[in-house]
Design a protein around this motif. Structure first.
Motif, PDB file in Angstrom:
ATOM      1  N   GLU A 101     -74.089   4.202  76.545  1.00 10.45           N
ATOM      2  CA  GLU A 101     -74.207   4.074  77.998  1.00 10.45           C
ATOM      3  C   GLU A 101     -73.605   5.268  78.734  1.00 10.45           C
ATOM      4  O   GLU A 101     -73.433   5.223  79.948  1.00 10.45           O
ATOM      5  CB  GLU A 101     -73.541   2.782  78.454  1.00 10.45           C
ATOM      6  CG  GLU A 101     -74.185   1.535  77.887  1.00 10.45           C
ATOM      7  CD  GLU A 101     -73.409   0.287  78.231  1.00 10.45           C
ATOM      8  OE1 GLU A 101     -72.839   0.225  79.342  1.00 10.45           O
ATOM      9  OE2 GLU A 101     -73.347  -0.622  77.393  1.00 10.45           O
ATOM     10  N   THR A 102     -73.300   6.311  78.030  1.00  8.59           N
ATOM     11  CA  THR A 102     -72.684   7.486  78.643  1.00  8.59           C
ATOM     12  C   THR A 102     -73.681   8.637  78.750  1.00  8.59           C
ATOM     13  O   THR A 102     -74.735   8.634  78.103  1.00  8.59           O
ATOM     14  CB  THR A 102     -71.473   7.962  77.825  1.00  8.59           C
ATOM     15  OG1 THR A 102     -71.934   8.474  76.560  1.00  8.59           O
ATOM     16  CG2 THR A 102     -70.492   6.815  77.579  1.00  8.59           C
TER      17      THR A 102
ATOM     18  N   ARG B 253     -70.151  -7.617  80.958  1.00  5.83           N
ATOM     19  CA  ARG B 253     -69.968  -6.372  80.217  1.00  5.83           C
ATOM     20  C   ARG B 253     -68.779  -6.467  79.274  1.00  5.83           C
ATOM     21  O   ARG B 253     -68.796  -5.900  78.170  1.00  5.83           O
ATOM     22  CB  ARG B 253     -69.765  -5.199  81.173  1.00  5.83           C
ATOM     23  CG  ARG B 253     -70.890  -4.951  82.138  1.00  5.83           C
ATOM     24  CD  ARG B 253     -72.248  -4.870  81.484  1.00  5.83           C
ATOM     25  NE  ARG B 253     -72.353  -3.806  80.490  1.00  5.83           N
ATOM     26  CZ  ARG B 253     -73.443  -3.568  79.771  1.00  5.83           C
ATOM     27  NH1 ARG B 253     -74.502  -4.339  79.906  1.00  5.83           N
ATOM     28  NH2 ARG B 253     -73.471  -2.588  78.899  1.00  5.83           N
TER      29      ARG B 253
ATOM     30  N   TYR C 238     -68.802  -5.556  75.276  1.00  2.00           N
ATOM     31  CA  TYR C 238     -67.965  -4.546  74.636  1.00  2.00           C
ATOM     32  C   TYR C 238     -67.047  -5.159  73.580  1.00  2.00           C
ATOM     33  O   TYR C 238     -66.797  -4.544  72.540  1.00  2.00           O
ATOM     34  CB  TYR C 238     -67.155  -3.784  75.689  1.00  2.00           C
ATOM     35  CG  TYR C 238     -68.023  -3.010  76.655  1.00  2.00           C
ATOM     36  CD1 TYR C 238     -69.192  -2.395  76.229  1.00  2.00           C
ATOM     37  CD2 TYR C 238     -67.691  -2.919  78.008  1.00  2.00           C
ATOM     38  CE1 TYR C 238     -70.006  -1.700  77.106  1.00  2.00           C
ATOM     39  CE2 TYR C 238     -68.498  -2.215  78.890  1.00  2.00           C
ATOM     40  CZ  TYR C 238     -69.653  -1.613  78.438  1.00  2.00           C
ATOM     41  OH  TYR C 238     -70.460  -0.924  79.310  1.00  2.00           O
TER      42      TYR C 238
ATOM     43  N   TYR D  19     -63.174   2.669  80.108  1.00  2.46           N
ATOM     44  CA  TYR D  19     -63.666   3.578  81.147  1.00  2.46           C
ATOM     45  C   TYR D  19     -64.905   2.992  81.831  1.00  2.46           C
ATOM     46  O   TYR D  19     -65.007   2.993  83.067  1.00  2.46           O
ATOM     47  CB  TYR D  19     -63.999   4.939  80.539  1.00  2.46           C
ATOM     48  CG  TYR D  19     -64.824   5.822  81.445  1.00  2.46           C
ATOM     49  CD1 TYR D  19     -64.248   6.479  82.534  1.00  2.46           C
ATOM     50  CD2 TYR D  19     -66.191   5.978  81.217  1.00  2.46           C
ATOM     51  CE1 TYR D  19     -65.019   7.267  83.379  1.00  2.46           C
ATOM     52  CE2 TYR D  19     -66.965   6.765  82.055  1.00  2.46           C
ATOM     53  CZ  TYR D  19     -66.375   7.406  83.134  1.00  2.46           C
ATOM     54  OH  TYR D  19     -67.141   8.178  83.967  1.00  2.46           O
ATOM     55  N   LEU D  20     -65.844   2.484  81.034  1.00  4.27           N
ATOM     56  CA  LEU D  20     -67.080   1.942  81.588  1.00  4.27           C
ATOM     57  C   LEU D  20     -66.809   0.704  82.441  1.00  4.27           C
ATOM     58  O   LEU D  20     -67.401   0.531  83.517  1.00  4.27           O
ATOM     59  CB  LEU D  20     -68.052   1.600  80.459  1.00  4.27           C
ATOM     60  CG  LEU D  20     -68.607   2.797  79.673  1.00  4.27           C
ATOM     61  CD1 LEU D  20     -69.386   2.328  78.453  1.00  4.27           C
ATOM     62  CD2 LEU D  20     -69.477   3.680  80.558  1.00  4.27           C
TER      63      LEU D  20
ATOM     64  N   ARG E  94     -65.144   1.767  85.700  1.00  7.38           N
ATOM     65  CA  ARG E  94     -66.139   2.342  86.609  1.00  7.38           C
ATOM     66  C   ARG E  94     -66.983   1.257  87.258  1.00  7.38           C
ATOM     67  O   ARG E  94     -67.276   1.307  88.461  1.00  7.38           O
ATOM     68  CB  ARG E  94     -67.028   3.321  85.840  1.00  7.38           C
ATOM     69  CG  ARG E  94     -68.027   4.069  86.715  1.00  7.38           C
ATOM     70  CD  ARG E  94     -68.839   5.039  85.890  1.00  7.38           C
ATOM     71  NE  ARG E  94     -69.675   4.353  84.913  1.00  7.38           N
ATOM     72  CZ  ARG E  94     -70.502   4.990  84.073  1.00  7.38           C
ATOM     73  NH1 ARG E  94     -70.548   6.313  84.075  1.00  7.38           N
ATOM     74  NH2 ARG E  94     -71.242   4.306  83.230  1.00  7.38           N
TER      75      ARG E  94
END
Length: 310
Positions: free
Chosen positions: A146-147, A243, A247, A274-275, A278
């Protein structure tokens, strides 16, 4: 040969009743098994009342809601032991399919005794979804998928569209909204991983089938319609929490199926934090920005707990 259509319900009786009424006269279905996953509303009593006099429909209930995998494992075991089912058609409540789709699934399953899963192609709002099937992801793809990094180098677990040009395609994983299981093969691999409450079960069951030498088949010319995420949103209505489950289950998959090292798990935690951080910045509810913790799991390779926000 006996086929059971199994529908897992959680607070979604209206969709379940609607689906059952559409498929009740399908001759290829011997039983319809409704598994109420310990709904918090009156779903179970309502479903029992609606189908009380219908001998084709069975309504059972789990003792607690421990997620998609546990609920479906419970149902498949019941279908095998009490309904003597050879095949189970796992179905979300919010889908629609014709009897011809079932016939094609059965034909494809019987075409090769090695087949463990067969699925039609999913459509949403009349269009074939992008993730109609996918390969078992690499560690890099599961962590960085996803990055921008993954997009920059073009790393993806999706098949090219040309891969689906024939009527059937052998694949690793398919969406779980509608699929036909060979019950004995499903039980042979231990069913769904019951540590995963929601999400990633499709990749995990595909991995387990492939590892045992069983095949997963996608039918490219047979379709079903899916009202996306209706069932999921009944269980988890918060995008950040959704999410989070994704994860956390990816960590389980990385550790226990892809044998990721401590270094890989450390990197994965940092990327997932991080995701999520964000994503949280877009919420209007400040309480959702507070610290969350991943649930405790097997400490092997040190997943343990880790904070989403610091």
């Amino acid at each position: 040969m006996r086929v059971t259509c199994q529908i897992l319900n959680y607070n979604d009786a209206d969709h379940v009743v609607r689906l059952v009424k559409k498929i009740i006269d399908y001759k290829l279905i011997d039983n319809i098994l409704i598994v109420d996953n310990c709904s918090t509303d009156n779903s179970y009593s309502l479903l029992k009342k609606v189908f009380f006099n219908n001998i084709k429909v069975k309504v059972i209930k789990t003792l607690s809601n421990r997620g998609y995998g546990v609920g479906n494992n419970f149902g498949v075991n019941y279908a095998f032991n009490y309904l003597k089912s050879d095949y189970v058609l796992l179905s979300n409540p919010d889908v629609f399919f014709t009897e011809n789709v079932i016939k094609s699934l059965i034909d494809a399953m019987l075409n090769d005794s090695n087949n463990g899963i067969c699925a039609p192609t999913q459509k949403i709002k009349g269009k074939v979804i992008k993730e109609r099937a996918w390969k078992i992801p690499t560690k890099f793809q599961y962590v960085f998928g996803e990055t921008r990094l993954a997009k920059l180098i073009g790393s993806t677990s999706l098949y090219k569209s040309s891969y689906f040009s024939s009527s059937r395609s052998g694949v690793d994983c398919v969406p779980g909204a509608l699929l036909l299981l060979n019950v004995r093969k499903f039980l042979d691999i231990g069913g769904y991983d019951e540590r995963m409450f929601l999400y990633c079960e499709e990749t995990t069951i595909g991995f387990k089938m492939k590892k045992r030498g069983y095949s997963t088949i996608l039918l490219n010319n047979e379709f079903y319609d899916h009202i996306q995420s209706t069932s999921i949103n009944k269980s988890i209505d918060d995008n950040v929490k959704q999410r989070y489950y994704i994860y956390y289950n990816r960590l389980i998959f990385l550790r226990d199926y892809l044998n990721a090292s401590r270094v890989w798990l450390y990197i994965a935690k940092k990327v997932f934090n991080y995701l999520l951080n964000r994503l949280s910045k877009g919420t209007q509810n400040n309480e959702k920005k507070q610290r969350l913790n991943f649930p405790k799991g097997n400490s092997k390779n040190g997943i343990g707990n880790f904070k989403i926000f610091k």
